[in-house]
Design a protein around this motif. Structure first.
Motif, short mmCIF file in Angstrom:
data_model
loop_
_atom_site.label_atom_id
_atom_site.label_comp_id
_atom_site.label_asym_id
_atom_site.label_seq_id
_atom_site.Cartn_x
_atom_site.Cartn_y
_atom_site.Cartn_z
N ILE A 186 71.29 -85.86 37.55
CA ILE A 186 72.45 -86.28 37.99
C ILE A 186 71.32 -87.13 39.28
CG2 ILE A 186 74.01 -85.72 40.42
CD1 ILE A 186 73.47 -82.19 38.04
N ALA A 187 71.01 -87.32 39.86
CA ALA A 187 70.52 -87.87 40.79
C ALA A 187 70.43 -89.32 40.48
CB ALA A 187 69.28 -87.89 41.57
N ILE A 188 69.72 -89.78 38.93
CA ILE A 188 69.40 -90.85 39.17
C ILE A 188 71.00 -92.35 37.99
CG2 ILE A 188 67.12 -90.73 38.65
CD1 ILE A 188 66.67 -90.34 35.58
N GLY A 189 71.39 -90.99 37.82
CA GLY A 189 72.70 -91.48 36.80
C GLY A 189 73.47 -92.24 37.59
N PRO A 190 74.93 -92.41 36.93
CA PRO A 190 75.21 -93.55 37.07
C PRO A 190 76.32 -93.09 38.50
CG PRO A 190 76.67 -91.97 35.85
CD PRO A 190 74.88 -92.16 35.63
N ALA A 191 77.15 -94.50 38.90
CA ALA A 191 76.97 -94.19 40.56
C ALA A 191 79.06 -93.86 40.54
CB ALA A 191 76.34 -95.82 41.90
N VAL A 192 78.94 -94.27 39.02
CA VAL A 192 80.58 -94.54 39.56
C VAL A 192 80.89 -92.58 38.71
CG1 VAL A 192 82.57 -95.14 38.21
CG2 VAL A 192 80.70 -96.99 39.14
#
Length: 884
Positions: A186-192
């Motif tokens: 989740i932490a390195i996932g998409p910002a949107v």
């Protein structure tokens, strides 16, 4: 005198003998496989959470191979009884094989590629994370961005499966490892945030992230439930399998009721969590690692390049070579330095004040795809006196190759915003003299003119509140159409009725500035810098006042608005946005003469761009998405009429710098205020106004203390409630429960649990003052049918309390705190052989048995039917229990 107690965990001889030694437990194959499946499911949820970052089949193959390989390594090493060193060796072997075949594209095409891929596999888990959180999404199978994912899921799955199978006391850490994989994904996932799920019931906001969280929660909760069930079954088999006692099975109805209650609790918890968190998640921006990239912070920390535009026309920068553009292919017309789409009432900036993930600078992969009908543009840019974070770019960037000694540094520091065709350099002091790079870009094959951009799409980029009323008044006076043709006519009139001035002073050190000498016969007019709401408002006030004086006369008499590209580009952007056109401001230079009216700064001579060549223009988006440039520089041939020229801006107005600006309360003579305006009523202060803030501070402090101390208070309350519960009931049961309390106190103090020892052996091993008396009385009550009254039970608990005080007295202050807060007794209860119900051969009366004195439930429950047995039956039962 009590025997000396050995230190917990100490090695050496023990009084319990070899029969008390812990035998190595070898789990069954179904146990191992079920744990592996649960851990693989947890890793699969994490891989699903990270899928939008890559959005490729190769990612699915790499993640799947890593998860399967990690679980297989843990299971194989467990079955072969291999240790942790061999687990690490096999994991490294799987990492190399999967990395060369799947994670690094083209790794096996040649010997040199294999060597490069091996180097990437070595450094990828350390340095590859930066590419994941900085490159634009989706990553696909670009470069070595799959290497960190391979290492993450392989090591995470191997660790969680190994802990679930082999850890005796720390097996819950397997769940923490699986949860950590989900959190990292989740932490390195998409910002949107993903779009809301259309099928969510009752209109509740729910997105893909909700499903990821629910799936992870379901997998881990199911694993804990299955593990608890399996541990209980094993405890029952261990406790009664060798004693010939038949276990009483619970009815199907009771099992169904228990399962239904557990399922209902889970469903209610999930629904309540969704209902509570959905409004929060919907209104809160998603913040992940890529949300706080350095480029955005660097861009926001700099003064807007439009605010510092006039620095190019200082004498030292006017003739200095800023950068050189050597065009190799194509025919570009402009070189772009900075694109500024956002206006907040004070200045135009490149960073979205709302922090939108769409308007975020990102690192550039090998190539940026450009849509539409375009033609190639190739140019080499060499930096001269230009310095700072803004990178000159020709056309829409396809790729950019840095050159020179600082190549590696520049590659790491370059970030690009594709929507604005602008790049920034965030390392050191930005671009420095001597830096060079090759730009491979694209430019539209055909660029429409301003009159050909179609009807306004009705998507303004500047808030209506930030557009002054004086602009609306001026547009109304012009009586033009509200379309592209009308906008073109407004821009033409604005430029013709404006007057170019880069400074508020007519001279520096007694000499005519270089920019004035370059204009030839020029009549100086002062002009304040800045492009705020008030500055543009004054510009249109000048135009309205002059037009009100002379009417619809000759254009030469209407010249009144004084400024330069900074103010006029902002004014044109406001005009376009007011009509419904998306607009933005661009700073750069022209490589060819594109201004049909001839007002703009001269183009760069032979690609050499100096301060005198810098310009600002406005871009307006057509109905087909193309950004059309509009030249905005006002004319300088016809000076301002004297009647209007006398109404100058302050002679020594300060340049706007929002980083150091301080608010100034305007006088009542400013627009919108008058002496007749009544001041707002001031709230009367009373002597009790401090009560509200004090209560609020006290409440916040109390809430913080409850959050910090709540878990510890819960442990103390739980132990106190357990102790009080054990002291209630029949006197005989109170004695049994008192022995359980003594065992819990001993285990919480740090003494080892002794699941196979008799009560007397436990008492001698623990060595407290009343331990032997407690054990003796419990045995006599259990096996001797000794009558117990309430007074005896109270005396028994008095001895238990005395031994608890003795165990506390053995500890330091910190040790006493740890003993009171310890949960070792609870974990010992989970890991013990349990307290199942048994049915004896000669009686149907239920009894709770223990195969040793160290187990976690009552040692014996002598029911009413058992108490009515004869002494002979009791002795017979005693012998059979001891034999078992």
């Amino acid at each position: 005198m009590s025997p000396k107690k050995p230190l917990p965990g100490a090695s050496g001889p023990t009084t319990l003998g070899p029969r008390m030694a812990r035998a190595e437990v070898r789990h069954s194959t179904p146990f191992v496989l079920f744990n592996a499946l649960f851990m693989m499911a947890g890793s699969a949820v994490a891989a699903w959470a990270l899928l939008p970052v890559y959005d490729s089949m190769r990612y699915v193959l790499v993640a799947g191979a890593a998860i399967l390989g990690g679980a297989a390594v843990a299971v194989l090493c467990d079955r072969l009884r291999w240790g942790a060193s061999r687990v690490a060796l096999l994991t490294a072997l799987v990492y190399i094989v999967v990395g060369l075949t799947l994670a690094v594209p083209g790794a096996l095409t040649s010997v040199s590629e294999i060597a490069d891929a091996a180097l990437d596999l070595l450094r990828g888990p350390v340095t590859g994370w930066k590419d994941i959180v900085t490159l634009p999404l989706p990553l696909g199978d670009y470069g070595t961005t799959l290497v960190p994912v391979l290492a993450l899921f392989l090591v995470g799955t191997t660790t969680s499966t190994w802990l679930a199978i082999r850890a005796r006391r720390l097996w819950p850490l397997a769940a923490l490892t699986a949860a950590a994989l989900v959190i990292i994904a989740i932490a390195i996932g998409p910002a949107v945030r993903a779009d809301a799920l259309a099928w969510a019931p009752f209109g509740v906001y729910a997105s893909r992230e909700f499903l990821v969280g629910i799936a992870a929660f379901a997998v881990l909760l199911s694993w804990f439930g299955w593990r608890a069930w399996y541990t209980r079954r094993q405890a029952i088999a261990s406790a009664f399998g060798a004693g010939g006692v038949q276990l009483a099975k619970s009815s199907h109805a009771s099992r169904l009721a228990a399962a239904s209650a557990a399922l209902a609790m889970v469903v209610v918890g999930v629904v309540a969590a969704v209902l509570v968190t959905a409004p929060i998640a919907e209104s809160t921006p998603r913040e992940v690692v890529r949300s706080s990239l350095d480029p955005r912070l660097v861009v926001e920390s700099k003064v807007s390049p439009l605010s510092s535009y006039r620095e190019y026309f200082a004498d030292d920068a006017f003739a200095a070579t800023l950068f050189t553009v050597n065009v190799e292919d194509g025919d570009p017309e402009r070189v772009r330095l900075a694109t500024l789409p956002y206006f907040d009432g004070e200045e135009f900036s490149a960073a979205d004040p709302e922090g939108s993930a769409v308007a975020r600078f990102q690192r550039v992969p090998s190539h940026v795809e450009v849509e539409g009908d375009t033609e190639d543009v190739t140019a080499t840019v060499s930096i001269g006196a230009q310095s700072g974070i803004w990178v000159p770019i020709v056309g829409e960037l396809g790729s950019l190759d840095f050159q020179g000694a600082r190549k590696a540094t520049l590659v790491d520091g370059f970030y690009y915003l594709a929507d604005a065709d602008a790049g920034v350099m965030v390392v050191d002091d930005g671009l420095l003299s001597g830096d060079a790079y090759r730009v491979n870009g694209e430019r539209p094959s055909e660029m429409p003119s301003l009159t050909e951009i179609g009807t306004p799409p009705g998507v303004p980029t500047i808030s209506p509140e930030l557009i002054p009323d004086s602009l609306h008044e001026w547009v109304t006076r012009q009586d033009t159409s509200a379309d592209a043709a009308g906008l073109a006519e407004l821009v033409r009139r604005l430029r013709v009725r404006g007057y170019l001035s880069h400074s508020i002073e007519s001279s520096t050190d007694g000499e005519t500035p270089a920019w004035q000498r370059a204009l030839g016969e020029y009549s100086f007019a002062s002009s304040a810098s800045g492009h705020s709401f008030d500055r543009i408002d004054r510009l249109f006030q000048q135009l309205n006042e002059r037009e009100g004086e002379v009417g619809n006369a000759d254009e030469d008499l209407l010249v009144s608005g004084v400024g330069d590209d900074e103010q006029f580009a902002t004014a044109v952007a406001m005009l376009a946005s007011d009509m419904g056109f998306p607009s933005r401001v661009v700073i750069g230079a022209r490589l060819t003469n594109t201004d049909a009216q001839g007002f703009a700064a001269p183009p760069c001579e032979a690609g050499v761009c100096r301060g005198e060549n810098m310009s600002v223009w406005t871009e307006v988006q057509s109905d087909k998405g193309a950004w059309v440039p509009i030249d905005v520089t006002p004319q300088h041939a016809t000076p301002v009429s004297p009647d209007v020229a006398n109404q100058r801006d302050p002679q020594y107005a300060s340049a706007l710098d929002p980083q150091r600006a301080e608010p100034i309360v305007p006088p009542v003579t400013q627009r919108g205020q008058s002496d007749d305006d009544k001041p707002e009523a001031q709230e009367l202060t009373t002597g009790w106004q401090w009560v509200g803030p004090a209560l609020r501070i006290a409440g916040i402090t109390l809430l913080g203390l409850l959050i910090l101390l709540g878990p510890f208070l819960a442990i103390l309350i739980w132990k106190l409630a357990r102790r009080n519960r054990r002291r209630r009931g029949e006197a005989r049961d109170v004695v049994y429960q008192g022995w359980d309390e003594y065992l819990d106190d001993a285990v919480d103090s740090g003494l080892p649990p002794l699941p196979r020892a008799t009560r007397t052996e436990v008492a001698r091993e623990y060595g407290t003052q009343n331990a032997v008396a407690l054990a003796s009385l419990t045995d006599r009550v259990t096996f001797g049918n000794v009558a117990v009254d309430d007074a005896t039970a109270d005396e028994y608990w008095t001895l238990v309390a005395a031994d608890r005080s003795e165990l506390l007295a053995r500890k330091s202050w910190w040790g006493r705190v740890k003993m009171r807060l310890s949960l070792r007794s609870m974990w010992s209860a989970v890991q013990s052989n349990g307290a199942p119900q048994a049915k004896s051969a000669d009686s149907k009366a239920p009894q709770r048995w223990k195969s040793g004195a160290g187990m976690r439930s009552e040692h014996s429950l002598v029911t009413a039917s058992h108490r009515r047995r004869t002494s002979a039956q009791s002795r017979h039962t005693h012998k059979r229990k001891k034999k078992s």
